[in-house]
Scaffold this motif. Structure first.
Motif, short mmCIF file in Angstrom:
data_model
loop_
_atom_site.label_atom_id
_atom_site.label_comp_id
_atom_site.label_asym_id
_atom_site.label_seq_id
_atom_site.Cartn_x
_atom_site.Cartn_y
_atom_site.Cartn_z
N ALA A 1 0.74 -1.51 0.05
CA ALA A 1 -0.30 -0.10 -0.19
C ALA A 1 0.69 0.75 0.65
N ARG B 1 12.73 -8.43 8.80
CA ARG B 1 13.13 -8.34 10.25
C ARG B 1 12.59 -7.11 10.56
N THR C 1 16.94 -11.15 7.48
CA THR C 1 17.71 -10.63 9.00
C THR C 1 19.28 -11.15 8.46
N ARG C 2 19.74 -10.13 9.05
CA ARG C 2 21.46 -10.26 8.85
C ARG C 2 22.14 -10.73 9.75
N THR D 1 9.85 -5.78 9.69
CA THR D 1 8.34 -4.84 9.66
C THR D 1 7.73 -6.63 9.86
N1 LIG Z 1 2.84 0.28 3.27
C1 LIG Z 1 3.12 -1.03 2.75
O1 LIG Z 1 2.48 -2.02 2.45
C2 LIG Z 1 3.81 -1.95 3.89
C3 LIG Z 1 3.78 -3.03 4.42
C4 LIG Z 1 5.61 -3.83 4.94
C5 LIG Z 1 6.26 -2.75 5.54
N2 LIG Z 1 5.73 -1.36 5.81
C6 LIG Z 1 6.32 -0.36 6.90
O2 LIG Z 1 7.44 -0.40 5.97
C7 LIG Z 1 8.72 -0.04 7.16
C8 LIG Z 1 10.48 -0.97 6.75
O3 LIG Z 1 10.60 -0.51 5.81
P1 LIG Z 1 12.16 -1.49 5.85
O4 LIG Z 1 12.57 -1.35 5.17
O5 LIG Z 1 12.94 -0.29 7.12
O6 LIG Z 1 12.54 -2.44 6.76
P2 LIG Z 1 12.09 -3.77 6.52
O7 LIG Z 1 12.82 -3.99 4.62
O8 LIG Z 1 11.22 -4.72 6.90
O9 LIG Z 1 13.37 -4.66 7.00
C9 LIG Z 1 14.57 -4.63 7.00
C10 LIG Z 1 15.57 -5.88 7.75
O10 LIG Z 1 15.83 -6.48 7.08
C11 LIG Z 1 16.67 -7.65 6.56
N3 LIG Z 1 17.35 -6.74 5.18
C12 LIG Z 1 17.16 -6.35 4.42
N4 LIG Z 1 18.04 -6.68 3.59
C13 LIG Z 1 18.25 -7.00 3.53
C14 LIG Z 1 19.52 -7.66 2.95
N5 LIG Z 1 19.67 -7.11 1.39
N6 LIG Z 1 19.54 -9.23 3.48
C15 LIG Z 1 20.00 -10.01 4.52
N7 LIG Z 1 18.35 -8.37 5.59
C16 LIG Z 1 18.66 -8.03 5.12
C17 LIG Z 1 17.53 -6.63 8.10
O11 LIG Z 1 17.32 -6.84 9.09
P3 LIG Z 1 18.37 -6.84 10.30
O12 LIG Z 1 18.68 -5.59 10.89
O13 LIG Z 1 18.07 -8.03 11.74
O14 LIG Z 1 19.71 -7.61 9.91
C18 LIG Z 1 16.67 -4.71 8.06
O15 LIG Z 1 16.91 -4.06 9.15
C19 LIG Z 1 7.58 0.47 8.17
O16 LIG Z 1 7.34 1.67 8.37
C20 LIG Z 1 6.23 -0.80 7.99
O17 LIG Z 1 4.94 -0.57 8.60
C21 LIG Z 1 4.83 -1.56 4.65
#
Ligand SMILES: NC(=O)c1ccc[n+]([C@@H]2O[C@H](COP(=O)([O-])OP(=O)(O)OC[C@H]3O[C@@H](n4cnc5c(N)ncnc54)[C@H](OP(=O)(O)O)[C@@H]3O)[C@@H](O)[C@H]2O)c1
Length: 167
Positions: A9, A46, A65-66, A48
């Motif tokens: 979304a 992680r 997650t890393r 999310t």
């Molecule tokens: N609107 C929507 O449809 C929607 C859907 C989903 C989420 N969201 C929002 O998106 C936000 C979160 O997004 P975000 O980008 O901050 O976090 P994210 O993508 O949910 O998670 C990031 C984490 O994933 C791991 N990661 C990412 N790339 C990696 C890779 N190549 N290899 C290994 N691990 C990897 C790392 O975890 P570690 O730090 O543990 O290593 C990183 O800190 C929140 O606000 C959530 O509410 C919105």
């Protein structure tokens, strides 16, 4: 053949999240998300997973997650997006499903976009303050298969759109 799909979304300015939460409360979108993903493997970052706070039932949850110290009894853990894809495809074969779902957030959408062939997009009609965003993409490379108007809520209106990548 297993389809790799994104579910997202996003607002007009590509906003998807704020302070590790969704920037809106749209019950109809959550219901739609559940219907689209039920029975299929879901891949998420992680952060999310932390934001949701629990595994989503009826779906194989795969968390990327890393952090090698991060483990769970209730979800599968992948150390990168490629590994998550392998786990999700295995789950599809075991459960006889033909689609796996990438459910965010920003970092995981960025990793997934090059290999995705379908996007289930909730198009929120307005600019919203956000700290996480969907990556920009060339809309001309995607064909709109379906568009359904959501119920008007508070300050937002939104459409449920299905986009398929041009061959
Ligand atoms: N609107 C929507 O449809 C929607 C859907 C989903 C989420 N969201 C929002 O998106 C936000 C979160 O997004 P975000 O980008 O901050 O976090 P994210 O993508 O949910 O998670 C990031 C984490 O994933 C791991 N990661 C990412 N790339 C990696 C890779 N190549 N290899 C290994 N691990 C990897 C790392 O975890 P570690 O730090 O543990 O290593 C990183 O800190 C929140 O606000 C959530 O509410 C919105």
């Amino acid at each position: 053949m297993i389809t790799v799909s994104i579910v997202v979304a996003m607002s007009r300015n590509f906003g998807i999240g704020r302070e590790n939460q969704l920037p809106w409360h749209l019950p109809e979108d959550l219901k739609n998300f559940k219907a689209i993903t039920m029975g299929k493997p879901i891949i998420m970052g992680r952060k999310t997973f932390d934001s949701i706070g629990r595994p989503l039932p009826g779906r194989t949850n795969i968390v990327v997650t890393r952090n090698r110290g991060w483990s769970s009894n209730t979800v599968l853990v992948a150390r990168g997006f490629e590994e998550a894809l392998v786990l999700a495809k295995n789950a599809c074969h075991q459960n006889d499903c033909n689609e796996l779902m990438v459910i965010g957030g920003e970092m995981i959408y960025r990793a997934a976009l090059p290999v995705v062939s379908r996007i289930y997009l909730t198009e929120v009609k307005g600019d919203i303050a956000a700290d996480t965003f969907f990556p920009s993409f060339d809309r001309s490379q995607w064909v709109e298969q379906n568009r359904r108007r959501g119920k008007i809520q508070a300050d937002f209106s939104y459409d449920f759109v299905i986009l398929d990548k041009r061959c």
